[in-house]
Design an enzyme around this catalytic site. Structure first.
Site, PDB file in Angstrom:
ATOM      1  N   ASN A 104      -5.048   7.324  -6.176  1.00 47.00           N
ATOM      2  CA  ASN A 104      -5.781   8.392  -5.904  1.00 47.00           C
ATOM      3  C   ASN A 104      -4.811   9.736  -6.082  1.00 47.00           C
ATOM      4  OD1 ASN A 104      -3.858   8.150  -3.588  1.00 47.00           O
ATOM      5  ND2 ASN A 104      -5.195   9.249  -2.039  1.00 47.00           N
ATOM      6  N   HIS A 140       1.456   5.405  -1.585  1.00 43.73           N
ATOM      7  CA  HIS A 140       1.290   6.535  -2.425  1.00 43.73           C
ATOM      8  C   HIS A 140       2.580   7.203  -3.004  1.00 43.73           C
ATOM      9  CE1 HIS A 140      -2.894   6.738  -0.849  1.00 43.73           C
ATOM     10  NE2 HIS A 140      -2.410   6.138   0.077  1.00 43.73           N
ATOM     11  N   LEU A 141       2.590   7.367  -4.147  1.00 43.62           N
ATOM     12  CA  LEU A 141       3.881   7.895  -4.736  1.00 43.62           C
ATOM     13  C   LEU A 141       3.792   9.285  -5.621  1.00 43.62           C
ATOM     14  CD1 LEU A 141       5.625   4.691  -6.728  1.00 43.62           C
ATOM     15  CD2 LEU A 141       6.286   6.045  -4.560  1.00 43.62           C
ATOM     16  N   ARG A 142       2.444   9.396  -5.746  1.00 41.48           N
ATOM     17  CA  ARG A 142       2.155  10.755  -6.142  1.00 41.48           C
ATOM     18  C   ARG A 142       2.329  11.012  -7.621  1.00 41.48           C
ATOM     19  NH1 ARG A 142      -1.349  10.805  -2.013  1.00 41.48           N
ATOM     20  NH2 ARG A 142      -0.476  11.864   0.076  1.00 41.48           N
ATOM     21  N   ALA A 172      -4.327  14.726   5.764  1.00 42.29           N
ATOM     22  CA  ALA A 172      -3.634  13.294   6.203  1.00 42.29           C
ATOM     23  C   ALA A 172      -2.820  12.783   5.584  1.00 42.29           C
ATOM     24  CB  ALA A 172      -5.143  12.510   6.384  1.00 42.29           C
ATOM     25  N   LYS A 208      -9.135  -0.349  -6.098  1.00 40.67           N
ATOM     26  CA  LYS A 208      -9.157   0.517  -4.762  1.00 40.67           C
ATOM     27  C   LYS A 208     -10.681   0.985  -4.625  1.00 40.67           C
ATOM     28  CE  LYS A 208      -7.777   1.880  -0.784  1.00 40.67           C
ATOM     29  NZ  LYS A 208      -6.524   2.876  -0.585  1.00 40.67           N
ATOM     30  N   HIS A 261     -10.612   1.226   1.407  1.00 44.36           N
ATOM     31  CA  HIS A 261     -10.398   2.173   2.517  1.00 44.36           C
ATOM     32  C   HIS A 261     -11.587   2.126   3.328  1.00 44.36           C
ATOM     33  CE1 HIS A 261      -8.973   5.768   4.319  1.00 44.36           C
ATOM     34  NE2 HIS A 261     -10.090   5.808   4.953  1.00 44.36           N
ATOM     35  N   HIS A 263      -4.880  -0.487   5.746  1.00 40.15           N
ATOM     36  CA  HIS A 263      -4.363   0.057   7.033  1.00 40.15           C
ATOM     37  C   HIS A 263      -5.484  -0.220   8.030  1.00 40.15           C
ATOM     38  CE1 HIS A 263      -7.129   2.859   4.624  1.00 40.15           C
ATOM     39  NE2 HIS A 263      -6.020   3.307   4.189  1.00 40.15           N
ATOM     40  N   HIS A 268       0.783  -1.486   0.253  1.00 37.00           N
ATOM     41  CA  HIS A 268      -0.057  -0.083   0.004  1.00 37.00           C
ATOM     42  C   HIS A 268       1.088   1.158   0.138  1.00 37.00           C
ATOM     43  CE1 HIS A 268      -3.880   1.975   1.246  1.00 37.00           C
ATOM     44  NE2 HIS A 268      -3.049   3.189   1.346  1.00 37.00           N
ATOM     45  N   ASP A 325       1.414   2.655   3.636  1.00 38.44           N
ATOM     46  CA  ASP A 325       0.367   3.775   3.492  1.00 38.44           C
ATOM     47  C   ASP A 325       1.339   5.075   3.668  1.00 38.44           C
ATOM     48  OD1 ASP A 325      -1.642   5.094   2.940  1.00 38.44           O
ATOM     49  OD2 ASP A 325      -2.690   5.170   5.025  1.00 38.44           O
ATOM     50  N   HIS A 349       3.059  14.522   1.851  1.00 37.55           N
ATOM     51  CA  HIS A 349       2.437  15.772   1.405  1.00 37.55           C
ATOM     52  C   HIS A 349       3.448  16.840   1.832  1.00 37.55           C
ATOM     53  CE1 HIS A 349      -1.693  14.515   1.470  1.00 37.55           C
ATOM     54  NE2 HIS A 349      -1.394  13.630   2.186  1.00 37.55           N
TER      55      HIS A 349
HETATM   56  O1  DOR Z   1      -3.440   9.291   5.763  1.00 36.64           O
HETATM   57  C1  DOR Z   1      -3.854   9.007   4.577  1.00 36.64           C
HETATM   58  N1  DOR Z   1      -3.231   9.670   3.604  1.00 36.64           N
HETATM   59  N2  DOR Z   1      -4.942   7.972   4.372  1.00 36.64           N
HETATM   60  C2  DOR Z   1      -5.150   7.866   3.207  1.00 36.64           C
HETATM   61  O2  DOR Z   1      -6.272   7.037   3.261  1.00 36.64           O
HETATM   62  C3  DOR Z   1      -4.892   8.611   2.031  1.00 36.64           C
HETATM   63  C4  DOR Z   1      -3.681   9.000   2.313  1.00 36.64           C
HETATM   64  C5  DOR Z   1      -3.142   9.944   1.366  1.00 36.64           C
HETATM   65  O3  DOR Z   1      -3.417   9.748  -0.210  1.00 36.64           O
HETATM   66  O4  DOR Z   1      -2.509  11.146   1.592  1.00 36.64           O
HETATM   67 ZN    ZN Z   2      -3.325   4.918   1.540  1.00 34.64          ZN
END
Ligand code: DOR
Ligand code: ZN
Length: 363
Positions: free
Chosen positions: A42, A16-18, A264, A100, A137, A175, A14, A248, A252
């Site tokens: 996402n 996130h690489l953006r 988050a 997802k 999720h 998660h 799981h 996860d 950011h």
């Molecule tokens: O804390 C989180 N950040 N939970 C998520 O489900 C998404 C993730 C994000 O993409 O920043």
């Molecule tokens: Zn996530």
């Protein structure tokens, strides 16, 4: 005394690489320790179609040195109008690993998510038929439900009924954060599994809120009471192959977290394995670390664990992890666990250090 531990190369189920500068800055950190990672869709706009996922995979590859063997496994973002044919073709062609499900509004960039699970029933039926996993999720978005209860209520209102309707559907509770989640997964058959993050193993809600609010400990699902953290630690270190690592890791920009309405996400990929080793050592279960980080996830997804290994080292000195990663004009703060970590992964590649900024940033 220095201690060493050699384990099969871990996978991150799981991540996130953006995109763009952030992708370029963070991807090498995952590629250093992990062999495979399940990439969350996402983005803005989200990765909905197979074509979009294939293009995104190309951008991920381009962000890594050509010699990197890191293998991104792609997911599709489920919407009310997703095409069952496109999704199924992506899976059968080996291009897409999972779908997802974000309940609309549940978390970062989830506004295009599913508004009601009944709207995606045809897609889910098709996935069940072909054995394609659904990553969930697991939080309801009903404003009447307290944020600390959203996972438990999701199980009751959405997940348990889904299991009864479609027992063949393979589901990962992403998660997982509560004893309710752990108990639910444990009570199910092998079609259900859960990923667990390093930060949910290390933080409870006191860590987030006592003595001042700590925006870098804020993620979704939000960290819970200590009793839940203990349940997660027990599940992770139990040797039960239904529980495996998904970091996860969610980068950011510092400004987006340290503000009146901070978003988050915890960026933990660079020290995720060190944190897991710390937790497993505390629990007296270091011999089970490899299963959790390198074996169980792969086997749920029908793959072999890596042939290669990595070496972790425990020194007497506390590890001095970098604080920031620079991504273009932005800085991203690395997860700073509340306890001293003595473990680190020895690096053989040497290609990732360039983006690390060791000095403390003054805010
Ligand atoms: O804390 C989180 N950040 N939970 C998520 O489900 C998404 C993730 C994000 O993409 O920043
Ligand atoms: Zn996530």
């Amino acid at each position: 005394m220095t201690k060493r531990l050699e384990i099969k190369r871990p996978d991150d189920w799981h991540l996130h690489l953006r995109d763009g500068d952030v992708l370029a800055a963070v991807a090498p950190h995952s590629a250093r320790d992990f062999g495979r990672a399940l990439i969350m869709p996402n983005l803005v706009p989200p990765v909905v179609t197979v074509k979009e996922a294939v293009a995104y995979k190309r951008r991920i590859k381009d962000a890594l040195p050509p010699e990197s063997a890191f293998s991104p496994r792609m997911t599709l973002y489920l919407t009310d109008t997703s095409s069952a044919d496109d999704i199924a073709a992506g899976f059968t062609d080996g291009l897409i690993t999972a779908v997802k499900l974000y309940p609309a509004g549940a978390t970062t960039n989830s506004h295009s998510g599913v508004t009601d699970i009944s709207r995606v029933e045809t897609v889910l039926e098709r996935m069940a038929e072909i054995g394609m996993p659904l990553c969930v999720h697991g939080e309801v978005t009903d404003p009447a439900v307290d944020i600390f209860d959203r996972e438990a209520v999701f199980i009751e209102r959405v997940l348990a009924p889904l299991r009864s309707r479609l027992p063949e559907l393979r589901v990962v509770m992403e998660h997982v954060t509560t004893s309710d989640g752990v108990d639910f997964v444990s009570s199910q058959d092998r079609n259900v599994a859960a990923s667990i993050t390093p930060h949910h193993l290390m933080l409870n809600r006191n860590a987030l809120l006592v003595g001042g609010i700590r925006p870098h400990f804020f993620c979704l699902p939000v960290v819970k009471r200590e009793v839940h953290r203990q349940a997660l630690r027990k599940a992770a270190t139990s040797g039960d192959s239904r529980f495996f690592l998904g970091t996860d890791s969610a980068p950011h920009a510092v400004e987006a977290k340290e503000c009146a309405c901070g978003c988050a996400g915890i960026f933990c990929a660079p020290n995720a394995i060190a944190c897991c080793a710390h937790v497993f050592e505390q629990e007296g279960r270091l011999e089970r670390l490899e299963g959790f980080v390198s074996v169980f996830g792969a086997s749920f997804y029908g793959e072999q664990p890596a042939d290669e290994t990595i070496v972790l080292e425990r020194g007497d000195e506390q590890c001095d992890f970098a604080e920031l990663v620079v991504a273009g004009t932005q800085a991203i703060r690395l997860f700073d666990p509340p306890e001293q970590i003595h473990w680190r992964v020895l690096d053989g590649s040497g290609f990732f250090d360039a983006t690390l900024v060791p000095e403390r940033r003054i805010i």
